[in-house]
Design an enzyme around this catalytic site. Sequence first.
Site, PDB file in Angstrom:
ATOM      1  N   GLY A   1     -17.903  -8.137 -63.515  1.00 22.60           N
ATOM      2  CA  GLY A   1     -15.878  -8.566 -63.566  1.00 22.60           C
ATOM      3  C   GLY A   1     -16.999 -10.075 -64.556  1.00 22.60           C
ATOM      4  O   GLY A   1     -17.872 -10.883 -63.381  1.00 22.60           O
TER       5      GLY A   1
ATOM      6  N   ARG B   1     -26.105   5.217 -65.304  1.00 24.25           N
ATOM      7  CA  ARG B   1     -24.851   6.466 -64.604  1.00 24.25           C
ATOM      8  C   ARG B   1     -23.747   6.896 -65.136  1.00 24.25           C
ATOM      9  O   ARG B   1     -22.778   6.883 -64.439  1.00 24.25           O
ATOM     10  CB  ARG B   1     -24.572   6.179 -63.050  1.00 24.25           C
TER      11      ARG B   1
ATOM     12  N   ASP C   1     -24.897  -8.732 -58.890  1.00 25.21           N
ATOM     13  CA  ASP C   1     -26.266  -7.963 -58.376  1.00 25.21           C
ATOM     14  C   ASP C   1     -25.813  -6.310 -59.261  1.00 25.21           C
ATOM     15  O   ASP C   1     -26.959  -5.766 -59.830  1.00 25.21           O
ATOM     16  CB  ASP C   1     -25.922  -7.531 -57.586  1.00 25.21           C
TER      17      ASP C   1
ATOM     18  N   THR D   1     -21.149 -14.736 -60.443  1.00 18.90           N
ATOM     19  CA  THR D   1     -19.734 -14.292 -59.457  1.00 18.90           C
ATOM     20  C   THR D   1     -19.003 -14.948 -58.882  1.00 18.90           C
ATOM     21  O   THR D   1     -20.147 -16.098 -58.236  1.00 18.90           O
ATOM     22  CB  THR D   1     -20.639 -13.355 -58.848  1.00 18.90           C
TER      23      THR D   1
ATOM     24  N   ASP E   1     -17.952 -13.976 -56.655  1.00 12.81           N
ATOM     25  CA  ASP E   1     -17.761 -13.684 -55.172  1.00 12.81           C
ATOM     26  C   ASP E   1     -19.240 -14.172 -54.710  1.00 12.81           C
ATOM     27  O   ASP E   1     -19.355 -14.505 -53.539  1.00 12.81           O
ATOM     28  CB  ASP E   1     -18.315 -12.746 -54.530  1.00 12.81           C
TER      29      ASP E   1
ATOM     30  N   ASP F   1     -22.159 -13.214 -53.889  1.00 15.00           N
ATOM     31  CA  ASP F   1     -23.018 -12.949 -53.044  1.00 15.00           C
ATOM     32  C   ASP F   1     -24.406 -12.524 -53.393  1.00 15.00           C
ATOM     33  O   ASP F   1     -24.606 -11.152 -53.363  1.00 15.00           O
ATOM     34  CB  ASP F   1     -22.623 -11.374 -52.796  1.00 15.00           C
TER      35      ASP F   1
ATOM     36  N   ARG G   1     -15.075  -9.112 -53.453  1.00 18.92           N
ATOM     37  CA  ARG G   1     -15.985  -7.484 -52.378  1.00 18.92           C
ATOM     38  C   ARG G   1     -16.709  -7.453 -50.949  1.00 18.92           C
ATOM     39  O   ARG G   1     -15.601  -7.731 -50.023  1.00 18.92           O
ATOM     40  CB  ARG G   1     -16.978  -7.002 -53.597  1.00 18.92           C
TER      41      ARG G   1
END
Length: 370
Positions: free
Chosen positions: A17, A90, A127, A149, A151, A153, A195
Amino acid sequence: MKKVSSIKKIAINTGGGDAPGLNAVIKAVTISALNRGWEVVGIREGYNGLFLPEKFPDGGLINLTYETVKDITPLGGTILGTTNRGNPLRFPMKSANGTIVEVDRSDEIMAGFRRNKIDALIAIGGDGSLSMANVFQKKGLPVIGVPKTIDNDLEKTVMTFGFDTAVGFATESIDRLHSTAQSHSRIMVVEMMGRYAGWISLNSGISGSADVILIPEIPYDVNVVADFLNKKFEGGKNYAIVVVAEGAKSKEGSTSVIEKEAGKSERLGGAAEKFAKDLQPLVDKEIRSVILGHLLRGGSPTTFDRLVSLRFGAAAIRALEEGHSGIMVALNPPTVDYVPLDQVSNRMKFVPIDCDTMKTGRDLGICFGD
Ligand code: F6P
């Protein structure tokens, strides 16, 4: 590890983000590298510019010059574009029988680095993005990470850039809700991004004088919140502000997930509305909910975020020059440190429920739903 003398060209990318301050990091990295005689390119949309050529008919890399970056410090967003979809480790692809399978495309990206003669990468991300960068580092590419971020975090840094701007906006938004809540004798429930961590909600909730703050780290009991608010109303207060982190969970329930698909991170949302619905039968006041969502990611970075972003960008280039790789620059006041990416990858920094800020909230009489 490549030595400084062998570095001629570096790449920068921005992943996950967007956060206010990204462009300031890009500027500091670019100018610090150009001043050392290195060439600088930006990879478009995370790693997409390197392995999804069909998306970029005019090229997946942007040449970064003094001219390109000269005016970008105050700009929100990222001039490179970003993505939090389609993790290349992935990557969701259609198999022969039509089902979606996750494919590791990291070798194609490594080939892209080699093809473009890129000697090192400055990876700016949270992360998820830094964990990906760590994989490229382990495959032989010198990598320096920069912690981003809203966040906040990320482990091993006192703060990420983007957080201060987001919290400032969140606090101002709570301030604005007081007058309308009071005028209508309502309970306003406001949902914040973050989050699985409650940093934005906690810091803005305390600073904005919320009555209740619900964060993911403390599962809440709606009856406890209702009792707390009803006592306040009996005592004469005619309104209340409840801050709900998007990842908040009730004692019985799970978080409010609105999307979970292969190769994508979980999308959270609806926590405020859910909480308002559960609370409504227990209180005698009208409840309205509001989601700050992506507004928290926009706008011009604060002075704090600009400065820390510029410091991170310049420190990343110094780290590369000193021969480091596989590290992240981190804020450890009064300095910017280097910490191993291995200590940051696939980890999250949650609010310690006994930290000083939490204790402050409790001393101020704020209810945390427990
Ligand atoms: O990680 C940053 C963040 O803003 C989270 O707080 C939020 O859950 C997520 O991004 C939302 O991302 P999207 O852009 O996919 O809606």
